[in-house]
Design a protein around this motif. Structure first.
Motif, PDB file in Angstrom:
ATOM      1  N   PRO A   1      -7.227 -11.062   5.027  1.00 21.29           N
ATOM      2  CA  PRO A   1      -6.421  -9.944   4.540  1.00 21.29           C
ATOM      3  C   PRO A   1      -7.101  -8.605   4.776  1.00 21.29           C
ATOM      4  O   PRO A   1      -8.326  -8.484   4.708  1.00 21.29           O
ATOM      5  CB  PRO A   1      -6.297 -10.237   3.036  1.00 21.29           C
TER       6      PRO A   1
ATOM      7  N   ASN B   1      -1.874  -9.726   4.235  1.00 24.77           N
ATOM      8  CA  ASN B   1      -2.689 -10.549   5.137  1.00 24.77           C
ATOM      9  C   ASN B   1      -3.163  -9.803   6.382  1.00 24.77           C
ATOM     10  O   ASN B   1      -4.040 -10.288   7.100  1.00 24.77           O
ATOM     11  CB  ASN B   1      -1.905 -11.783   5.564  1.00 24.77           C
TER      12      ASN B   1
ATOM     13  N   GLN C   1      -7.108 -17.968  11.237  1.00 23.20           N
ATOM     14  CA  GLN C   1      -7.698 -17.841   9.909  1.00 23.20           C
ATOM     15  C   GLN C   1      -7.253 -16.526   9.295  1.00 23.20           C
ATOM     16  O   GLN C   1      -7.434 -15.462   9.882  1.00 23.20           O
ATOM     17  CB  GLN C   1      -9.233 -17.878   9.985  1.00 23.20           C
ATOM     18  N   VAL C   2      -6.629 -16.588   8.129  1.00 21.60           N
ATOM     19  CA  VAL C   2      -6.165 -15.386   7.452  1.00 21.60           C
ATOM     20  C   VAL C   2      -7.347 -14.577   6.947  1.00 21.60           C
ATOM     21  O   VAL C   2      -8.231 -15.109   6.269  1.00 21.60           O
ATOM     22  CB  VAL C   2      -5.237 -15.737   6.273  1.00 21.60           C
TER      23      VAL C   2
ATOM     24  N   ARG D   1       4.892  -9.175   6.336  1.00 24.65           N
ATOM     25  CA  ARG D   1       3.756 -10.093   6.302  1.00 24.65           C
ATOM     26  C   ARG D   1       3.635 -10.786   4.955  1.00 24.65           C
ATOM     27  O   ARG D   1       4.229 -10.401   3.962  1.00 24.65           O
ATOM     28  CB  ARG D   1       2.441  -9.337   6.553  1.00 24.65           C
TER      29      ARG D   1
ATOM     30  N   GLU E   1       7.818 -12.942   2.339  1.00 23.77           N
ATOM     31  CA  GLU E   1       6.380 -12.661   2.217  1.00 23.77           C
ATOM     32  C   GLU E   1       5.551 -13.874   2.626  1.00 23.77           C
ATOM     33  O   GLU E   1       4.955 -14.575   1.801  1.00 23.77           O
ATOM     34  CB  GLU E   1       6.047 -12.220   0.790  1.00 23.77           C
TER      35      GLU E   1
ATOM     36  N   TYR F   1       0.618  -8.835  15.008  1.00 25.99           N
ATOM     37  CA  TYR F   1      -0.044  -9.047  13.731  1.00 25.99           C
ATOM     38  C   TYR F   1      -1.492  -8.570  13.835  1.00 25.99           C
ATOM     39  O   TYR F   1      -2.131  -8.718  14.881  1.00 25.99           O
ATOM     40  CB  TYR F   1      -0.092 -10.540  13.386  1.00 25.99           C
ATOM     41  N   ASP F   2      -2.008  -8.030  12.717  1.00 27.66           N
ATOM     42  CA  ASP F   2      -3.439  -7.798  12.515  1.00 27.66           C
ATOM     43  C   ASP F   2      -3.982  -6.560  13.225  1.00 27.66           C
ATOM     44  O   ASP F   2      -3.232  -5.765  13.784  1.00 27.66           O
ATOM     45  CB  ASP F   2      -4.233  -9.047  12.876  1.00 27.66           C
TER      46      ASP F   2
ATOM     47  N   PHE G   1       0.965 -12.242   1.781  1.00 26.07           N
ATOM     48  CA  PHE G   1      -0.076 -11.653   0.952  1.00 26.07           C
ATOM     49  C   PHE G   1      -1.015 -12.751   0.461  1.00 26.07           C
ATOM     50  O   PHE G   1      -0.610 -13.887   0.244  1.00 26.07           O
ATOM     51  CB  PHE G   1       0.525 -10.920  -0.251  1.00 26.07           C
ATOM     52  N   THR G   2      -2.274 -12.390   0.283  1.00 23.80           N
ATOM     53  CA  THR G   2      -3.268 -13.283  -0.308  1.00 23.80           C
ATOM     54  C   THR G   2      -3.963 -12.532  -1.435  1.00 23.80           C
ATOM     55  O   THR G   2      -4.576 -11.485  -1.194  1.00 23.80           O
ATOM     56  CB  THR G   2      -4.306 -13.731   0.741  1.00 23.80           C
TER      57      THR G   2
ATOM     58  N   ASP H   1       3.326 -15.397   6.490  1.00 26.29           N
ATOM     59  CA  ASP H   1       3.037 -15.256   7.910  1.00 26.29           C
ATOM     60  C   ASP H   1       3.793 -16.346   8.661  1.00 26.29           C
ATOM     61  O   ASP H   1       3.982 -17.454   8.157  1.00 26.29           O
ATOM     62  CB  ASP H   1       1.538 -15.368   8.172  1.00 26.29           C
TER      63      ASP H   1
ATOM     64  N   GLN I   1     -11.111  -6.790   9.119  1.00 28.28           N
ATOM     65  CA  GLN I   1     -10.907  -7.642  10.290  1.00 28.28           C
ATOM     66  C   GLN I   1     -11.838  -7.214  11.431  1.00 28.28           C
ATOM     67  O   GLN I   1     -11.410  -6.801  12.508  1.00 28.28           O
ATOM     68  CB  GLN I   1      -9.439  -7.593  10.717  1.00 28.28           C
TER      69      GLN I   1
END
Length: 491
Positions: A405, A250, A402-403, A242, A305, A273-274, A244-245, A307, A411
């Protein structure tokens, strides 16, 4: 309150009373399937309080289904899935369901009578106490042998194991063959040993992929004759990760599913993902080789690195419905006619602890990217769709993202992609705007917009589940930015 177990961790709950240890009731599980031509759609609901508990297990059908893996044998599909139950504890063992129409499912038993010995003993030998549940299986058939890869984890971070069992029947009995890969709570660089999948090449090479969080998705080769690693003890090599932010990942990456598509002559990796209860979504990369690199829609290596696109399935909400979240950890499979499907869990917006098995038809765009139907499969008969049939009103969903992290604590919102109005006018305009126009060459609809976007969408008949309409027109595809576009006709 309730207890469920997911492919990543145990979810919160207060019901600590164990459910009954129910015997396998044989092939029909005491609940035979109805004929294919008598589907009772009114019996398929978003929530299922009336049958949620362990004492109703043989009435579950497609309920309490999480992380499915589906194979077809003869005229029957078999689904193997994580040990979960809404509102009560359920015995471990990997749940088995079967169906002949991919709409109605019968619960028929378990793979194991409890936790498999070799997996349990490994975790205990490292000072851990395994969860009383098996997660995220992967099933396949090799020659006359059925192979079932299981995931067993523990509260100790990254203390997990993937093992293999085999049988000469999709319903067992199953015999453990060995451990495929393990991970420990140490300082080594490795992903978590859960979430297996296997792809077989035209040359009969067997490649194994696995992983959740930590260091992404890993892969290595198997011995085709045994289903165990070609190099025993290997942990493999990372093949996906993934972005990173601000130094924070993320979100989760897990649940790979890899297939070889003969017509496209490509390998496709579908990734979850997520967070599984909310923002869970499906990304995909493709490669000319099973060992990668897998590239995304924009040609980026999915092992960098960032998405990746396309995102072909994500939490969504049509008008008048609570929506579906947690729509990932896919199983991708085909029938004997070359039609591909994607199966996954769906959690209704009104209560994210319910888990319903969803199956969707898949199609490939003209440039070789997979897309999935905006509606669950309902065995709707396909017939010709003329250009004049397309004129009318639609609900459209553009799968934006929408990201956010982080994981479960961050989340908390499913980030539903909600429907907007779309009108295809008889004069070829869109929403009454002559600067935007549509054209149709079956089965592909092209919508061109003055802002530079072009949507290329596959057109077919399907069921409108939200409005209980047996048959309507559905669109699915990508725009020229790799964003998934869905629509269904409502008038």
């Amino acid at each position: 309150m309730l207890v469920t177990v997911s492919c990543s961790k145990e979810e919160p709950g207060t019901d600590d009373a164990p459910g009954p240890s129910l015997p396998d009731q044989g092939e029909d599980g005491g609940n035979p399937e109805p004929p294919d031509n008598s589907i009772d759609f009114s019996a398929i609901t978003d929530t299922y309080h009336h049958v949620a508990g362990a004492d109703n297990v043989y009435s579950w059908g497609l309920y309490n289904s999480h992380d499915p893996s589906i194979i077809k044998e003869g005229d029957t599909y078999y689904s193997y899935s994580t040990d979960v139950s809404f509102g009560s504890e359920i015995r471990p063992g990997i749940q088995i369901r079967k169906s002949r129409n991919l709409v109605e499912w019968s619960f028929v038993g378990w793979v194991f009578d409890g936790l498999p010995q070799r997996g349990r003993e490994f975790i205990e030998s490292k000072g851990g106490d395994p969860f009383d549940a098996l997660w995220a299986p992967y099933a396949m058939k090799v020659g006359d042998e059925y192979r079932l890869y299981y995931s067993l984890s523990s509260p100790t971070p990254r203390l997990s194991v993937i093992g293999l069992a085999t049988s000469d029947s999709p319903l067992g009995p199953w015999e453990e063959q060995g451990l495929v890969v393990t991970s420990q709570a140490d300082n080594t660089r490795q992903t978590n040993a859960i979430d297996p999948t296997v792809v077989v090449t035209p040359g009969n090479e067997h490649w194994f992929y696995y992983g959740s969080a930590w260091d992404g998705i890993y892969y290595f080769k198997l011995n085709p004759s045994t289903g165990l690693p070609e190099n025993p003890g290997t942990k493999g090599t990372r093949i996906a990760q993934r972005g990173f932010t601000g130094g924070i990942v993320n979100g989760n990456i897990e649940g790979p599913e890899v297939i070889y598509h003969e017509e496209q002559d490509k390998y496709y990796m579908f990734i979850a993902y997520d967070w599984l209860q909310t923002k869970y979504n499906v990304r995909v990369g493709r490669s000319d080789s099973p060992d990668g690199p897998f590239l995304d829609y924009n040609g980026n290596n999915i092992n960098t690195e960032m998405d990746n696109l396309p995102m072909i399935l994500a939490p969504y909400q049509f008008n008048g419905h609570s929506g579906w979240q947690g729509v990932s950890h896919p199983s991708v499979f085909s029938d004997d006619k070359g039609q591909y499907y994607m199966a996954h869990q769906g959690r209704p917006g009104e209560n994210s602890y319910f888990m319903v098995l969803h199956v969707r038809k898949m199609h490939w765009t003209e440039d070789g990217w997979p897309v999935v139907s905006p509606e669950r499969y309902a065995a709707v008969e396909q017939e010709g769709i003329a250009e004049e049939d397309l004129v009318g009103s639609y609900e459209q969903i553009i799968l934006g993202y929408q990201v956010v992290p982080g994981y479960a604590e961050e989340q908390t919102s499913p980030d539903f992609q909600t429907s907007i109005n779309l009108e295809l006018n008889a004069d070829g305009s869109i929403n009454g705007d002559s600067d935007n126009h549509w054209s149709y060459e079956a089965p592909w609809l092209t919508m061109e917009f003055s802002n530079g976007y072009t949507d290329k969408l596959y057109v077919e008949w399907g069921r409108d589940w939200e409005n209980n309409v047996d048959k309507t027109i559905l669109f699915t595809g990508l725009n020229n930015d790799g964003t998934a576009i869905w629509a269904k006709k409502i008038n």
